[in-house]
Design a protein around this motif. Structure first.
Motif, PDB file in Angstrom:
ATOM      1  N   MET A   1      28.638 121.554  16.737  1.00 21.96           N
ATOM      2  CA  MET A   1      28.593 121.360  18.147  1.00 21.96           C
ATOM      3  C   MET A   1      29.913 121.307  18.987  1.00 21.96           C
ATOM      4  SD  MET A   1      26.426 119.879  20.613  1.00 21.96           S
ATOM      5  CE  MET A   1      25.526 118.997  19.636  1.00 21.96           C
ATOM      6  N   MET A   2      30.105 122.025  19.954  1.00 21.28           N
ATOM      7  CA  MET A   2      31.488 122.252  20.781  1.00 21.28           C
ATOM      8  C   MET A   2      31.715 120.754  21.469  1.00 21.28           C
ATOM      9  SD  MET A   2      31.742 125.718  21.932  1.00 21.28           S
ATOM     10  CE  MET A   2      31.211 127.420  20.659  1.00 21.28           C
ATOM     11  N   ARG A   3      32.582 120.371  21.359  1.00 18.51           N
ATOM     12  CA  ARG A   3      33.284 119.157  22.221  1.00 18.51           C
ATOM     13  C   ARG A   3      33.928 119.648  23.425  1.00 18.51           C
ATOM     14  NH1 ARG A   3      35.666 114.436  18.104  1.00 18.51           N
ATOM     15  NH2 ARG A   3      33.457 113.887  17.300  1.00 18.51           N
ATOM     16  N   ALA A   4      33.451 119.044  24.655  1.00 18.96           N
ATOM     17  CA  ALA A   4      34.135 119.434  25.969  1.00 18.96           C
ATOM     18  C   ALA A   4      34.762 118.162  26.508  1.00 18.96           C
ATOM     19  CB  ALA A   4      32.841 120.020  26.741  1.00 18.96           C
ATOM     20  N   GLY A   5      35.868 118.453  27.362  1.00 18.85           N
ATOM     21  CA  GLY A   5      36.555 117.435  28.071  1.00 18.85           C
ATOM     22  C   GLY A   5      36.323 117.760  29.577  1.00 18.85           C
ATOM     23  N   LEU A   6      36.279 117.111  30.450  1.00 19.71           N
ATOM     24  CA  LEU A   6      36.263 117.448  31.721  1.00 19.71           C
ATOM     25  C   LEU A   6      37.327 116.655  32.644  1.00 19.71           C
ATOM     26  CD1 LEU A   6      34.819 118.371  34.422  1.00 19.71           C
ATOM     27  CD2 LEU A   6      33.514 116.321  34.339  1.00 19.71           C
ATOM     28  N   ILE A   7      38.028 117.568  33.291  1.00 17.75           N
ATOM     29  CA  ILE A   7      39.193 117.105  34.167  1.00 17.75           C
ATOM     30  C   ILE A   7      38.678 117.200  35.462  1.00 17.75           C
ATOM     31  CG2 ILE A   7      41.681 117.319  34.867  1.00 17.75           C
ATOM     32  CD1 ILE A   7      41.927 119.201  32.311  1.00 17.75           C
ATOM     33  N   GLY A   8      38.512 116.159  36.149  1.00 14.59           N
ATOM     34  CA  GLY A   8      38.157 116.046  37.663  1.00 14.59           C
ATOM     35  C   GLY A   8      36.706 115.454  37.782  1.00 14.59           C
ATOM     36  N   CYS A   9      36.377 114.192  38.212  1.00 12.30           N
ATOM     37  CA  CYS A   9      34.982 113.703  38.362  1.00 12.30           C
ATOM     38  C   CYS A   9      34.710 113.468  39.755  1.00 12.30           C
ATOM     39  CB  CYS A   9      35.059 112.332  37.479  1.00 12.30           C
ATOM     40  SG  CYS A   9      35.585 112.339  35.881  1.00 12.30           S
ATOM     41  N   GLY A  10      34.967 114.556  40.603  1.00 11.53           N
ATOM     42  CA  GLY A  10      34.634 114.500  42.011  1.00 11.53           C
ATOM     43  C   GLY A  10      33.272 115.475  41.982  1.00 11.53           C
ATOM     44  N   ARG A  11      33.080 115.922  43.193  1.00  7.38           N
ATOM     45  CA  ARG A  11      31.869 116.656  43.665  1.00  7.38           C
ATOM     46  C   ARG A  11      31.204 117.521  42.565  1.00  7.38           C
ATOM     47  NH1 ARG A  11      32.147 118.076  50.103  1.00  7.38           N
ATOM     48  NH2 ARG A  11      32.601 115.950  50.890  1.00  7.38           N
ATOM     49  N   ILE A  12      32.120 118.560  42.362  1.00 10.56           N
ATOM     50  CA  ILE A  12      31.549 119.792  41.352  1.00 10.56           C
ATOM     51  C   ILE A  12      31.790 119.293  39.917  1.00 10.56           C
ATOM     52  CG2 ILE A  12      33.688 120.937  41.070  1.00 10.56           C
ATOM     53  CD1 ILE A  12      30.154 122.591  41.588  1.00 10.56           C
ATOM     54  N   GLY A  13      32.534 118.258  39.877  1.00  9.91           N
ATOM     55  CA  GLY A  13      32.620 117.831  38.231  1.00  9.91           C
ATOM     56  C   GLY A  13      31.507 116.891  37.985  1.00  9.91           C
ATOM     57  N   CYS A  14      31.016 115.924  38.868  1.00 12.46           N
ATOM     58  CA  CYS A  14      30.095 114.942  38.695  1.00 12.46           C
ATOM     59  C   CYS A  14      28.959 114.619  39.826  1.00 12.46           C
ATOM     60  CB  CYS A  14      30.738 113.622  38.191  1.00 12.46           C
ATOM     61  SG  CYS A  14      31.819 113.846  36.691  1.00 12.46           S
ATOM     62  N   GLU A  15      29.448 114.562  40.931  1.00 12.58           N
ATOM     63  CA  GLU A  15      28.997 113.938  42.102  1.00 12.58           C
ATOM     64  C   GLU A  15      27.857 114.666  42.628  1.00 12.58           C
ATOM     65  OE1 GLU A  15      32.783 111.241  43.576  1.00 12.58           O
ATOM     66  OE2 GLU A  15      32.228 113.010  44.721  1.00 12.58           O
ATOM     67  N   PHE A  16      27.763 116.020  42.433  1.00 13.78           N
ATOM     68  CA  PHE A  16      26.674 116.721  42.996  1.00 13.78           C
ATOM     69  C   PHE A  16      25.369 116.371  42.168  1.00 13.78           C
ATOM     70  CE2 PHE A  16      29.352 120.257  44.977  1.00 13.78           C
ATOM     71  CZ  PHE A  16      28.891 119.760  46.182  1.00 13.78           C
ATOM     72  N   ASP A  17      25.496 115.420  41.167  1.00 18.83           N
ATOM     73  CA  ASP A  17      24.429 115.095  40.358  1.00 18.83           C
ATOM     74  C   ASP A  17      23.402 114.328  41.239  1.00 18.83           C
ATOM     75  OD1 ASP A  17      24.807 116.505  38.212  1.00 18.83           O
ATOM     76  OD2 ASP A  17      25.427 115.285  36.868  1.00 18.83           O
ATOM     77  N   ASP A  18      23.881 113.805  42.268  1.00 18.04           N
ATOM     78  CA  ASP A  18      23.280 112.799  43.270  1.00 18.04           C
ATOM     79  C   ASP A  18      22.236 113.776  43.944  1.00 18.04           C
ATOM     80  OD1 ASP A  18      24.639 110.750  42.794  1.00 18.04           O
ATOM     81  OD2 ASP A  18      26.183 111.081  44.409  1.00 18.04           O
ATOM     82  N   ASP A  19      22.452 115.196  43.810  1.00 19.24           N
ATOM     83  CA  ASP A  19      21.612 115.821  44.465  1.00 19.24           C
ATOM     84  C   ASP A  19      20.487 116.733  43.608  1.00 19.24           C
ATOM     85  OD1 ASP A  19      22.150 115.426  47.345  1.00 19.24           O
ATOM     86  OD2 ASP A  19      24.122 116.518  46.898  1.00 19.24           O
ATOM     87  N   ALA A  20      20.730 116.293  42.336  1.00 19.05           N
ATOM     88  CA  ALA A  20      19.898 117.230  41.288  1.00 19.05           C
ATOM     89  C   ALA A  20      18.609 117.462  41.670  1.00 19.05           C
ATOM     90  CB  ALA A  20      19.955 116.558  39.821  1.00 19.05           C
ATOM     91  N   ALA A  21      17.935 116.646  42.322  1.00 16.93           N
ATOM     92  CA  ALA A  21      16.409 117.050  42.542  1.00 16.93           C
ATOM     93  C   ALA A  21      16.260 118.225  43.266  1.00 16.93           C
ATOM     94  CB  ALA A  21      15.641 115.748  43.255  1.00 16.93           C
ATOM     95  N   ARG A  22      17.383 118.560  44.259  1.00 13.14           N
ATOM     96  CA  ARG A  22      17.146 119.625  44.946  1.00 13.14           C
ATOM     97  C   ARG A  22      17.869 121.026  44.577  1.00 13.14           C
ATOM     98  NH1 ARG A  22      18.392 115.611  48.677  1.00 13.14           N
ATOM     99  NH2 ARG A  22      20.789 116.206  48.790  1.00 13.14           N
ATOM    100  N   ILE A  23      18.977 120.762  43.739  1.00 16.25           N
ATOM    101  CA  ILE A  23      19.865 121.862  43.130  1.00 16.25           C
ATOM    102  C   ILE A  23      19.943 122.065  41.848  1.00 16.25           C
ATOM    103  CG2 ILE A  23      21.322 122.028  45.323  1.00 16.25           C
ATOM    104  CD1 ILE A  23      23.309 120.525  44.049  1.00 16.25           C
ATOM    105  N   GLY A  24      19.326 121.130  40.907  1.00 20.98           N
ATOM    106  CA  GLY A  24      19.282 121.343  39.522  1.00 20.98           C
ATOM    107  C   GLY A  24      20.800 120.829  38.936  1.00 20.98           C
ATOM    108  N   ILE A  25      21.044 121.330  37.757  1.00 21.25           N
ATOM    109  CA  ILE A  25      22.143 121.084  37.190  1.00 21.25           C
ATOM    110  C   ILE A  25      23.239 121.884  37.746  1.00 21.25           C
ATOM    111  CG2 ILE A  25      23.332 121.311  35.041  1.00 21.25           C
ATOM    112  CD1 ILE A  25      20.556 121.233  33.662  1.00 21.25           C
ATOM    113  N   TYR A  26      23.970 121.031  38.669  1.00 25.38           N
ATOM    114  CA  TYR A  26      25.177 121.743  39.517  1.00 25.38           C
ATOM    115  C   TYR A  26      26.451 121.267  39.281  1.00 25.38           C
ATOM    116  CZ  TYR A  26      25.342 124.832  43.649  1.00 25.38           C
ATOM    117  OH  TYR A  26      25.834 125.908  44.494  1.00 25.38           O
ATOM    118  N   THR A  27      26.779 120.433  38.129  1.00 26.41           N
ATOM    119  CA  THR A  27      28.013 119.773  37.756  1.00 26.41           C
ATOM    120  C   THR A  27      28.522 120.232  36.363  1.00 26.41           C
ATOM    121  OG1 THR A  27      27.314 117.791  37.043  1.00 26.41           O
ATOM    122  CG2 THR A  27      27.251 117.900  39.419  1.00 26.41           C
ATOM    123  N   HIS A  28      29.636 120.055  36.081  1.00 22.54           N
ATOM    124  CA  HIS A  28      30.082 120.533  34.838  1.00 22.54           C
ATOM    125  C   HIS A  28      29.892 119.449  33.877  1.00 22.54           C
ATOM    126  CE1 HIS A  28      33.384 123.391  35.865  1.00 22.54           C
ATOM    127  NE2 HIS A  28      33.130 122.849  37.060  1.00 22.54           N
TER     128      HIS A  28
END
Length: 331
Positions: A1-28
């Motif tokens: 299993m590869m471990r990932a680290g995310l730098i930046g928890c803004g829109r493309i990092g995390c917040e577009f998940d608020d729109d997941a029903a429309r655009i699917g998996i769209y954040t890191h």
């Protein structure tokens, strides 16, 4: 299993998940949770509220949440790094990530950097260390756009006559998306000429109108729109046997085929054949899967550091052309 680290928890990092029903998996973050063989292990963001919200949403314990990228990288134990910080930090963070022991792959938001010297340094570091460097020009991971590329490659559309389009929010920040897609569809760019437009700049990044000549001789025109009014990203491909329009930022693709005019005898017109509304769902999932596979197979990612550098070179040529008033050649 590869471990990932995310730098930046803004829109493309995390917040577009608020729109997941429309655009699917769209954040890191969501992509690392959904892709097989990888896991979201650590988060970093200087904004305590964004960091706390992301930690709760993705179930990351406090000891693996960091107020700085430096602290996260120093803790180690990561195979993959995603960089979703503001543009001005991209190059520095990419260099630090690739210098971190154990890191095998980096997924960097566009643009690669804000200068050619920085961009070249990032690409050189990846090559020297054997690290898979991917740049998230997300339309390269879109099946609907891949279908357009296939139709062009197969000759289904015939000879391409011209390509036009719209963008906004800075030639480096968003214009480079269009320039990368143009290069992806039609091959290397030869020169760029820019003119001032009425569109606003973005954080000092100008938004000029462009005329692009490709190595093939094809000429494309890109017009700037004002992102302060609304978002506009389109590409219109006019070819011998039809027309393809990428609308609504690529979420809708209009296919037209040339046929006899229903109005005038002896005339032929492009007529609606299909509306592809499959959209751009799950693009970050596709990007993360591709990075994972590139690391495992020791191959170049689908959108590589070199691709990111080429897009940056075109955007920088546009900025130089604004100053010189002349077309600027590309390497």
């Amino acid at each position: 299993m590869m471990r990932a680290g995310l730098i930046g928890c803004g829109r493309i990092g995390c917040e577009f998940d608020d729109d997941a029903a429309r655009i699917g998996i769209y954040t890191h973050a969501a992509a690392y949770r959904a892709a097989e063989g990888v896991s979201l292990h650590a988060l970093a963001d200087a904004d305590p509220a964004k960091l706390a919200k992301a930690a709760e949403r993705y179930g990351i314990p406090a000891e693996r949440c960091y107020a700085s990228a430096d602290a996260m990288l120093a803790a180690g134990g990561l195979d993959l790094i995603s960089i979703a910080a503001p543009d001005r930090f991209h190059a520095d963070l990419a260099l630090k990530a690739m210098a971190t022991p154990g890191v095998r792959g980096v997924l960097l938001e566009k643009p690669l950097a804000l200068s050619l010297d920085e961009g070249r340094a990032v690409v050189a570091a990846a090559q020297a260390r054997g690290i898979a460097l991917a740049v998230n020009y997300s339309r390269r991971f879109c099946p609907a756009h891949a279908r357009v590329r296939a139709a062009l490659d197969s000759g289904e559309l015939g000879r391409v006559q011209t390509v036009t389009g719209f963008y906004g929010k800075g030639v480096r920040h968003n214009g480079s998306h269009w320039l990368d897609l143009l290069r992806h569809f039609f091959g290397p760019l030869a020169s760029v000429q820019a003119w001032p437009s009425r569109a606003a700049a973005f954080e000092g990044d100008p938004s000029p109108d462009l005329r692009i000549v490709l190595a093939s001789g094809l000429v494309a025109h890109l017009q700037a729109s004002n992102h302060l009014d609304y978002s506009l990203f389109e590409m219109d491909i006019v070819a011998e046997h039809g027309r393809v329009q990428l609308l609504e930022s690529g979420h809708r693709v209009i296919w037209q085929r040339v046929a006899d005019s229903p109005y005038y005898a002896g005339y032929r017109l492009p007529q609606l054949a299909e509306v592809d509304e499959s959209g751009m769902r799950d693009l970050l999932l596709h990007a993360v899967q591709d990075l994972r596979d590139a690391v495992l197979a020791v191959r170049v990612p689908r959108c590589s550091g070199e691709d990111g550098l080429a897009a940056l070179q075109a955007a920088e040529a546009a900025c130089r052309s604004l100053q010189s008033g002349q077309a600027e050649a590309l390497p």
